[in-house]
Design a protein around this motif. Structure first.
Motif, short mmCIF file in Angstrom:
data_model
loop_
_atom_site.label_atom_id
_atom_site.label_comp_id
_atom_site.label_asym_id
_atom_site.label_seq_id
_atom_site.Cartn_x
_atom_site.Cartn_y
_atom_site.Cartn_z
N SER A 111 0.87 -1.18 0.00
CA SER A 111 0.00 0.00 0.00
C SER A 111 0.91 1.22 0.00
CB SER A 111 -0.92 -0.01 1.23
OG SER A 111 -1.61 1.21 1.36
N ALA A 112 1.11 1.82 -1.17
CA ALA A 112 2.04 2.94 -1.33
C ALA A 112 1.28 4.26 -1.18
CB ALA A 112 2.70 2.88 -2.71
N GLY A 113 1.84 5.17 -0.39
CA GLY A 113 1.14 6.41 -0.09
C GLY A 113 -0.06 6.14 0.80
N CYS A 114 0.20 5.43 1.90
CA CYS A 114 -0.90 4.92 2.75
C CYS A 114 -1.47 5.96 3.70
CB CYS A 114 -0.41 3.71 3.55
SG CYS A 114 0.78 4.13 4.86
N SER A 115 -0.87 7.15 3.76
CA SER A 115 -1.35 8.21 4.64
C SER A 115 -1.40 7.72 6.10
CB SER A 115 -2.71 8.72 4.16
OG SER A 115 -3.15 9.81 4.93
N THR A 116 -2.52 7.91 6.77
CA THR A 116 -2.63 7.56 8.20
C THR A 116 -3.08 6.12 8.42
OG1 THR A 116 -4.79 8.69 8.13
CG2 THR A 116 -2.94 9.90 9.07
N GLY A 117 -3.05 5.31 7.39
CA GLY A 117 -3.16 3.86 7.57
C GLY A 117 -4.51 3.23 7.34
N GLN A 118 -5.52 4.02 6.98
CA GLN A 118 -6.85 3.42 6.83
C GLN A 118 -6.90 2.40 5.70
OE1 GLN A 118 -6.29 6.58 7.81
NE2 GLN A 118 -8.15 7.61 8.50
N GLU A 119 -6.20 2.65 4.59
CA GLU A 119 -6.24 1.68 3.48
C GLU A 119 -5.64 0.34 3.87
OE1 GLU A 119 -5.53 2.44 -0.96
OE2 GLU A 119 -3.59 1.66 -0.29
N PRO A 120 -4.39 0.27 4.35
CA PRO A 120 -3.84 -1.05 4.68
C PRO A 120 -4.60 -1.75 5.81
CG PRO A 120 -2.36 0.70 5.41
CD PRO A 120 -3.38 1.34 4.50
N LEU A 121 -5.12 -0.99 6.78
CA LEU A 121 -5.90 -1.62 7.84
C LEU A 121 -7.22 -2.17 7.29
CD1 LEU A 121 -5.28 0.84 10.81
CD2 LEU A 121 -4.29 -1.43 10.49
N SER A 122 -7.80 -1.47 6.32
CA SER A 122 -9.00 -2.00 5.67
C SER A 122 -8.69 -3.31 4.95
CB SER A 122 -9.54 -0.97 4.66
OG SER A 122 -9.95 0.22 5.29
N LEU A 123 -7.55 -3.36 4.27
CA LEU A 123 -7.15 -4.60 3.59
C LEU A 123 -6.95 -5.72 4.60
CD1 LEU A 123 -4.55 -3.20 1.02
CD2 LEU A 123 -6.85 -4.02 0.52
N ALA A 124 -6.31 -5.40 5.72
CA ALA A 124 -6.08 -6.43 6.74
C ALA A 124 -7.40 -6.99 7.26
CB ALA A 124 -5.26 -5.84 7.89
#
Length: 283
Positions: A111-124
């Motif tokens: 997850s490149a340019g993930c900002s404050t983490g909502q995208e990768p945590l959503s994926l998890a």
């Protein structure tokens, strides 16, 4: 009074140049108002009357701390949980299909340019809900140029407003605890993501090759030559046949031969095998 003094063109140019030099991001002329608006809290915190005074401190400072703070607040950190949920559902479907082909090898996602983490945590969360499809939870590496944004992602601490953007009550209760006025991601969720600081325009990608790369709504802020360079870096981190996911307003068309539209997953881009890239460019 702070904000009453109209900033000079030189101050605006220097601040914009600092942002571009540090991150590659550009602020369009018709959005220059963002500079003054975003930096008002910095002026108040430091007791400065104007952007010109701030620039004076930047030029006279021996420490990079002020420059880091200025760049950090100018970055567009717009994000939310399950942003463009249909896209993330398709990412999950692609991951399941890839895992079926890979057998027991662990899937790797960036997850490149993930900002404050909502995208990768959503994926998890998505992958945990589909745990039966994966022999091991997919490895998720999340990167951003902002140390402050990454610190928030690592802490997994979000306001009521942030947690309600995209998260249904079921997931809020399952994956987060309330601590005073904040919602804090449970340790099991946070440890599913590896957060690392990385500048897409200057740093090498995370080690190894990835099966899925999400780089959504980042290229919009780069010049065309810089986009081409970033696509080269992303291609260097992609396995042949892996998938690249961009934002709705972004494309690889005319910018790189390393990726081509996926025949299976609409809106995604497939990494071209380097051995066949010249053929793809000629077709």
């Amino acid at each position: 009074m702070i904000g009453d003094t109209t900033p000079s063109g030189g101050a605006m140019h220097l601040i914009g140049s600092l942002l571009e030099q540090r991150t590659g991001q550009q602020i369009a002329a018709n959005r220059a108002w963002r500079i003054e608006t975003a930096l008002k809290p910095v002026l108040r915190e430091r007791g400065l009357p104007s952007l010109d005074a701030l620039v004076g401190q930047l030029l006279g400072s021996r420490s990079g701390e002020l420059a880091d703070q200025v760049v950090d607040v100018l970055l567009n950190q717009e994000t939310s949980f399950f942003r463009d949920v249909a896209v993330l559902d398709q990412v999950a479907a692609a991951a399941v299909a890839m895992q079926a082909e890979l057998g027991n090898r662990r899937l790797r996602i960036w997850s490149a340019g993930c900002s404050t983490g909502q995208e990768p945590l959503s994926l998890a969360m998505l992958f945990a809900e589909k745990a039966s499809a994966f022999p091991m939870p997919p490895e998720i590496v999340a990167t951003d140029v902002s140390a402050a944004a990454l610190a928030r992602g690592k802490a997994g601490r979000y306001s009521q407003f942030e947690i309600q953007r995209g998260l249904p009550v079921r997931r809020m209760v399952e994956w987060f605890d309330t601590v005073e006025s904040e919602w804090v991601a449970k340790p099991d969720l946070v440890r599913r993501v590896q957060f690392r600081q990385q500048n897409l325009t200057a740093d090498a990608p995370p080690p190894g090759k990835f099966d899925l790369i999400l780089c959504r709504n980042v290229m919009l802020y780069f010049s065309l030559p810089l986009r081409r360079q970033v696509f080269d870096r992303l291609a260097g981190a992609a396995r042949p046949g892996s998938l690249l996911v961009l934002g709705a307003g972004e494309t690889v068309i005319g910018l790189t031969d390393h990726f081509t539209p996926s025949e299976v997953f609409r809106g995604f881009y497939r990494a071209v095998d380097p051995a066949t890239a010249p053929l793809a460019a000629a077709s």
